[in-house]
Each structure stands twice: as structure tokens, then as C-alpha cells.
Motif scaffolding. Structure first.
Motif, PDB file in Angstrom:
ATOM      1  N   MET A 100      -3.535  86.201  50.216  1.00 16.34           N
ATOM      2  CA  MET A 100      -4.562  86.003  51.252  1.00 16.34           C
ATOM      3  C   MET A 100      -4.551  84.553  51.723  1.00 16.34           C
ATOM      4  O   MET A 100      -4.419  83.647  50.904  1.00 16.34           O
ATOM      5  N   GLN A 101      -4.697  84.357  53.056  1.00 18.23           N
ATOM      6  CA  GLN A 101      -4.685  82.966  53.529  1.00 18.23           C
ATOM      7  C   GLN A 101      -6.033  82.280  53.316  1.00 18.23           C
ATOM      8  O   GLN A 101      -7.062  82.928  53.168  1.00 18.23           O
ATOM      9  N   GLY A 102      -5.999  80.947  53.297  1.00 20.28           N
ATOM     10  CA  GLY A 102      -7.223  80.172  53.117  1.00 20.28           C
ATOM     11  C   GLY A 102      -7.885  79.918  54.455  1.00 20.28           C
ATOM     12  O   GLY A 102      -7.728  80.715  55.387  1.00 20.28           O
ATOM     13  N   LYS A 103      -8.583  78.812  54.586  1.00 22.29           N
ATOM     14  CA  LYS A 103      -9.175  78.500  55.893  1.00 22.29           C
ATOM     15  C   LYS A 103      -9.323  76.993  56.068  1.00 22.29           C
ATOM     16  O   LYS A 103      -9.144  76.222  55.110  1.00 22.29           O
ATOM     17  N   LEU A 104      -9.647  76.627  57.306  1.00 24.26           N
ATOM     18  CA  LEU A 104      -9.886  75.216  57.620  1.00 24.26           C
ATOM     19  C   LEU A 104     -11.389  75.062  57.840  1.00 24.26           C
ATOM     20  O   LEU A 104     -11.990  75.818  58.596  1.00 24.26           O
ATOM     21  N   ILE A 105     -11.982  74.058  57.169  1.00 28.32           N
ATOM     22  CA  ILE A 105     -13.416  73.800  57.380  1.00 28.32           C
ATOM     23  C   ILE A 105     -13.582  72.365  57.877  1.00 28.32           C
ATOM     24  O   ILE A 105     -13.154  71.412  57.216  1.00 28.32           O
ATOM     25  N   LEU A 106     -14.192  72.215  59.054  1.00 30.38           N
ATOM     26  CA  LEU A 106     -14.496  70.871  59.568  1.00 30.38           C
ATOM     27  C   LEU A 106     -15.849  70.461  59.002  1.00 30.38           C
ATOM     28  O   LEU A 106     -16.821  71.212  59.134  1.00 30.38           O
ATOM     29  N   VAL A 107     -15.897  69.292  58.388  1.00 29.49           N
ATOM     30  CA  VAL A 107     -17.156  68.846  57.795  1.00 29.49           C
ATOM     31  C   VAL A 107     -17.585  67.523  58.436  1.00 29.49           C
ATOM     32  O   VAL A 107     -16.838  66.548  58.428  1.00 29.49           O
ATOM     33  N   GLY A 108     -18.796  67.526  58.992  1.00 29.51           N
ATOM     34  CA  GLY A 108     -19.360  66.297  59.573  1.00 29.51           C
ATOM     35  C   GLY A 108     -19.866  65.410  58.438  1.00 29.51           C
ATOM     36  O   GLY A 108     -20.537  65.893  57.528  1.00 29.51           O
ATOM     37  N   THR A 109     -19.543  64.113  58.506  1.00 29.05           N
ATOM     38  CA  THR A 109     -19.954  63.188  57.433  1.00 29.05           C
ATOM     39  C   THR A 109     -20.895  62.121  58.010  1.00 29.05           C
ATOM     40  O   THR A 109     -20.956  61.945  59.237  1.00 29.05           O
ATOM     41  N   PRO A 110     -21.623  61.390  57.157  1.00 27.01           N
ATOM     42  CA  PRO A 110     -22.615  60.417  57.663  1.00 27.01           C
ATOM     43  C   PRO A 110     -22.017  59.358  58.594  1.00 27.01           C
ATOM     44  O   PRO A 110     -20.855  58.964  58.439  1.00 27.01           O
ATOM     45  N   ILE A 111     -22.845  58.881  59.527  1.00 30.46           N
ATOM     46  CA  ILE A 111     -22.409  57.804  60.429  1.00 30.46           C
ATOM     47  C   ILE A 111     -22.997  56.470  59.969  1.00 30.46           C
ATOM     48  O   ILE A 111     -23.082  55.521  60.736  1.00 30.46           O
ATOM     49  N   GLY A 112     -23.395  56.402  58.740  1.00 31.63           N
ATOM     50  CA  GLY A 112     -23.942  55.149  58.206  1.00 31.63           C
ATOM     51  C   GLY A 112     -24.729  55.394  56.939  1.00 31.63           C
ATOM     52  O   GLY A 112     -24.449  54.807  55.896  1.00 31.63           O
ATOM     53  N   ASN A 113     -25.679  56.291  57.022  1.00 31.46           N
ATOM     54  CA  ASN A 113     -26.579  56.525  55.897  1.00 31.46           C
ATOM     55  C   ASN A 113     -26.104  57.730  55.076  1.00 31.46           C
ATOM     56  O   ASN A 113     -26.102  58.860  55.569  1.00 31.46           O
ATOM     57  N   LEU A 114     -25.694  57.484  53.845  1.00 31.96           N
ATOM     58  CA  LEU A 114     -25.133  58.563  53.021  1.00 31.96           C
ATOM     59  C   LEU A 114     -26.158  59.657  52.722  1.00 31.96           C
ATOM     60  O   LEU A 114     -25.801  60.782  52.383  1.00 31.96           O
ATOM     61  N   GLY A 115     -27.446  59.301  52.869  1.00 33.30           N
ATOM     62  CA  GLY A 115     -28.504  60.292  52.667  1.00 33.30           C
ATOM     63  C   GLY A 115     -28.434  61.419  53.683  1.00 33.30           C
ATOM     64  O   GLY A 115     -29.071  62.458  53.514  1.00 33.30           O
ATOM     65  N   ASP A 116     -27.672  61.217  54.759  1.00 33.71           N
ATOM     66  CA  ASP A 116     -27.559  62.256  55.793  1.00 33.71           C
ATOM     67  C   ASP A 116     -26.521  63.325  55.455  1.00 33.71           C
ATOM     68  O   ASP A 116     -26.356  64.282  56.218  1.00 33.71           O
ATOM     69  N   PHE A 117     -25.782  63.142  54.365  1.00 42.26           N
ATOM     70  CA  PHE A 117     -24.749  64.148  54.077  1.00 42.26           C
ATOM     71  C   PHE A 117     -25.427  65.421  53.579  1.00 42.26           C
ATOM     72  O   PHE A 117     -26.242  65.380  52.659  1.00 42.26           O
ATOM     73  N   SER A 118     -25.091  66.550  54.170  1.00 42.84           N
ATOM     74  CA  SER A 118     -25.809  67.792  53.849  1.00 42.84           C
ATOM     75  C   SER A 118     -25.311  68.399  52.540  1.00 42.84           C
ATOM     76  O   SER A 118     -24.146  68.225  52.162  1.00 42.84           O
ATOM     77  N   PRO A 119     -26.176  69.140  51.864  1.00 38.83           N
ATOM     78  CA  PRO A 119     -25.740  69.835  50.646  1.00 38.83           C
ATOM     79  C   PRO A 119     -24.540  70.754  50.900  1.00 38.83           C
ATOM     80  O   PRO A 119     -23.649  70.860  50.074  1.00 38.83           O
ATOM     81  N   ARG A 120     -24.516  71.382  52.061  1.00 36.48           N
ATOM     82  CA  ARG A 120     -23.355  72.251  52.380  1.00 36.48           C
ATOM     83  C   ARG A 120     -22.077  71.430  52.506  1.00 36.48           C
ATOM     84  O   ARG A 120     -20.988  71.878  52.169  1.00 36.48           O
ATOM     85  N   GLY A 121     -22.224  70.208  53.060  1.00 36.66           N
ATOM     86  CA  GLY A 121     -21.056  69.331  53.191  1.00 36.66           C
ATOM     87  C   GLY A 121     -20.519  68.959  51.819  1.00 36.66           C
ATOM     88  O   GLY A 121     -19.304  69.019  51.567  1.00 36.66           O
ATOM     89  N   VAL A 122     -21.429  68.595  50.917  1.00 38.31           N
ATOM     90  CA  VAL A 122     -21.026  68.224  49.558  1.00 38.31           C
ATOM     91  C   VAL A 122     -20.339  69.419  48.887  1.00 38.31           C
ATOM     92  O   VAL A 122     -19.269  69.293  48.274  1.00 38.31           O
ATOM     93  N   ALA A 123     -20.938  70.604  49.055  1.00 38.68           N
ATOM     94  CA  ALA A 123     -20.372  71.810  48.421  1.00 38.68           C
ATOM     95  C   ALA A 123     -18.981  72.108  48.979  1.00 38.68           C
ATOM     96  O   ALA A 123     -18.053  72.432  48.214  1.00 38.68           O
ATOM     97  N   ALA A 124     -18.820  71.983  50.300  1.00 38.49           N
ATOM     98  CA  ALA A 124     -17.516  72.291  50.905  1.00 38.49           C
ATOM     99  C   ALA A 124     -16.438  71.352  50.341  1.00 38.49           C
ATOM    100  O   ALA A 124     -15.326  71.791  50.015  1.00 38.49           O
ATOM    101  N   LEU A 125     -16.775  70.075  50.194  1.00 35.53           N
ATOM    102  CA  LEU A 125     -15.796  69.120  49.643  1.00 35.53           C
ATOM    103  C   LEU A 125     -15.485  69.460  48.182  1.00 35.53           C
ATOM    104  O   LEU A 125     -14.337  69.396  47.753  1.00 35.53           O
ATOM    105  N   GLY A 126     -16.529  69.827  47.463  1.00 37.00           N
ATOM    106  CA  GLY A 126     -16.355  70.110  46.031  1.00 37.00           C
ATOM    107  C   GLY A 126     -15.580  71.387  45.769  1.00 37.00           C
ATOM    108  O   GLY A 126     -14.926  71.534  44.732  1.00 37.00           O
TER     109      GLY A 126
END
Ligand code: SAM
Length: 278
Positions: free
Chosen positions: A1-27
Motif C-alpha cells: 500500500m502506498q503512503g501519503k504526503l502531508i503538508l504541515v504548517g509550522t509557527p511563524i515565530g511563536n512555537l506556542g502556535d504549533f498545533s497538536p495535529r502538527g506535532v502528531a503528524a511529525l511524530g
């Protein structure tokens, strides 16, 4: 089965803006394609994430894009990040997305901060309709052509700019568009976040003295909406008559008057013919 590509938006300055979904996708992904791995590794360290990183940027995008696609097709999931904000928006990624889509690879997104839309939101200028113009070219000819194409643009315009180019850009915007309201939005989500709401003329004066610092977004008011004068059918016919006196045929005169007045050519034509018969 093939995988996928996920685009993840990251903070533009304040790391507090990184979403839980973003953290999970990276992890959870198999590997991360990053514009600059040295920048992204800091984000990963902050969130305690360890994943293989691969650089993907302007000059290796063709070779790397192919490699990424092959890995996804063989079952791996790839997260694409840029240095800050949303990938693709004045950042690498659009070709990778297009090529993956072409190969039938699933592409999804974990939305994150974006400087353009955030700056527009606090600019105080109209946000209902806007255009994103990115960076103006440094090439004189394409810069002039870009600015000329915006003279009649009625939507609010968003530009990205580097601080050392701000002075020249403000002068060029004033020269091309004339006096307009503008918001100069700096250092969003950071300690020195600031929105200067002024006019292009005043901004040019201000930055003749002051050296701007940090990351900047310019929000420029669109051109004024000029209401076309309203014509009655009688006035449009009168105009068409003048055109016939200047040598146009009845049909040509009706077409030209229709264009100017916004009234249907067939209505003007019919009236012209009956006036001529009388
Ligand atoms: N992909 C990013 C996004 O979604 O906003 C934009 C990347 S582009 C290469 C970088 C430009 O975005 C900067 O030169 C600046 O114009 C703008 N920018 C990025 N972060 C910013 C911030 N914190 N405050 C103001 N402008 C910012």
C-alpha cells in the motif's frame, strides 16, 4: 500500500502556535522533507521528535521530488514543512504537490500559521476580497510589469518584503499606485509584533529616516471603485448619433455607444434606425 504526503504548517515565530495535529503528524510520519533541515531540527528538538530529515528546496526539488515520490509510492508517509508558515506559500512545495497528485498519491494538510492572512486580519483594511502578490521581483522589468498589472486592482493586496528592501518597495508602490492606505505588519507572533496603519506617502517619509527590522508583510488598499456613469437609452442613442456624424456606420455606432453606456446594442440600434426613418 502506498503512503501519503502531508503538508504541515509550522509557527511563524511563536512555537506556542504549533498545533497538536502538527506535532502528531511529525511524530507519526516515516520521514520529513524540510526546506532547511537546520531550521526544522530546532522545531523537532523543541517538541522532542526524532525523525529522519531530508532537505527539499528550490535547487534540488526535481531530483528530491522524484526520490520523495518513490518512497511514498513504496509505502512511506512524508511530512513536508518549510522554514516557517505554510509550505507552498512563497515557499517550496507546489511542484511536489502537483507531481504527487498526478501520480495518484494522497496529499493532505495540517493547516498552520500563515503570515499573509494573519497580517491581513490585523491590518484594518478590507478582508473580504484580497490578492496575495508574494515578493516583488528584483528584476526591474518584471517588477514594473507586476506593479502596472495592479494599478486598477480593487482587492486588498498582500506583499511579502525583506526589511532591507522595504524603502525601495514603498517608493515603487507609491509611484505605481498613488496614495493609498497601507498596513506595515512586522514580526507577527513575536516579541516586537507591530502593525503600522498609515498611507503609502507617510510610510515613504517615515522609512527615509528609520531602518525597519524583522519580517514584514505589506497590506495595501485596493483601487477606489469608480462607478460608471449611468446612461439612459436616450443618451446612448444621442451618443450613437454623434458617432454616425463622425463617419461610423449605424451598426458600428450602436456597438460603440453600447460599449460606453452599458445599454444593449440592439436597443440602441433599433432607436437609431427609427430616428433616421422619421
Ligand atoms: N510560508 C510562509 C507563510 O506561510 O507565511 C512565508 C514564507 S516567505 C519565504 C517569508 C516571508 O513571509 C517573510 O519575508 C515575511 O515577508 C513573511 N513573514 C514570515 N513570518 C513573518 C512574521 N512572523 N511576521 C511578519 N512577516 C512574516
Amino acid at each position: 500500500m502506498q503512503g501519503k504526503l502531508i503538508l504541515v504548517g509550522t509557527p511563524i515565530g511563536n512555537l506556542g502556535d504549533f498545533s497538536p495535529r502538527g506535532v502528531a503528524a511529525l511524530g507519526e510520519c516515516d520521514f520529513i522533507a524540510a526546506e532547511d533541515t537546520r531550521v526544522s531540527v530546532k522545531l523537532l528538538n523543541h517538541f522532542g521528535i526524532k525523525k529522519p530529515l531530508l532537505s527539499y528546496y528550490e535547487h534540488n526539488r526535481i531530483r528530491r521530488g522524484e526520490e520523495i515520490r518513490q518512497r511514498i509510492l513504496s509505502g512511506e508517509t512524508c511530512v513536508l514543512v518549510s522554514d516557517a508558515g505554510m509550505p507552498v506559500i512563497s515557499d517550496p512545495g507546489e511542484e511536489l504537490v502537483a507531481e504527487c497528485a498526478r501520480c495518484g498519491i494522497e496529499v493532505s494538510v495540517v493547516p498552520g500559521p500563515n503570515a499573509a492572512v494573519s497580517a491581513l486580519a490585523i491590518s484594518g483594511l478590507r478582508g473580504g476580497r484580497f490578492t496575495f502578490e508574494g515578493f516583488l521581483s528584483m528584476n526591474k522589468k518584471s517588477r514594473r510589469a507586476h506593479l502596472e498589472s495592479l494599478v486598477s486592482e480593487q482587492r486588498t493586496m498582500i506583499f511579502y518584503e525583506a526589511p532591507h528592501k522595504l524603502r525601495a518597495t514603498l517608493a515603487d508602490l507609491l509611484g505605481a499606485l498613488g496614495e493609498r492606505n497601507i498596513a506595515i505588519v512586522r514580526e507577527l507572533t513575536k516579541l516586537h509584533e507591530e502593525a503600522i496603519r498609515t498611507t503609502l506617502g507617510k510610510a515613504v517619509e517615515r522609512y527615509a529616516e528609520e531602518n525597519p527590522k524583522g519580517e514584514i508583510v505589506l497590506i495595501v488598499e485596493g483601487a477606489e471603485v469608480v462607478e460608471a456613469p449611468e446612461f439612459t437609452l436616450e443618451e446612448a442613442v444621442q451618443l450613437a448619433l454623434e458617432y454616425t456624424e463622425q463617419g461610423l456606420t449605424v451598426s458600428e455606432a450602436a456597438r460603440k455607444a453600447a460599449h460606453t453606456s452599458g445599454i444593449k446594442k440592439s436597443d440602441i440600434y433599433k432607436e437609431l434606425i427609427s430616428e433616421r426613418e422619421e
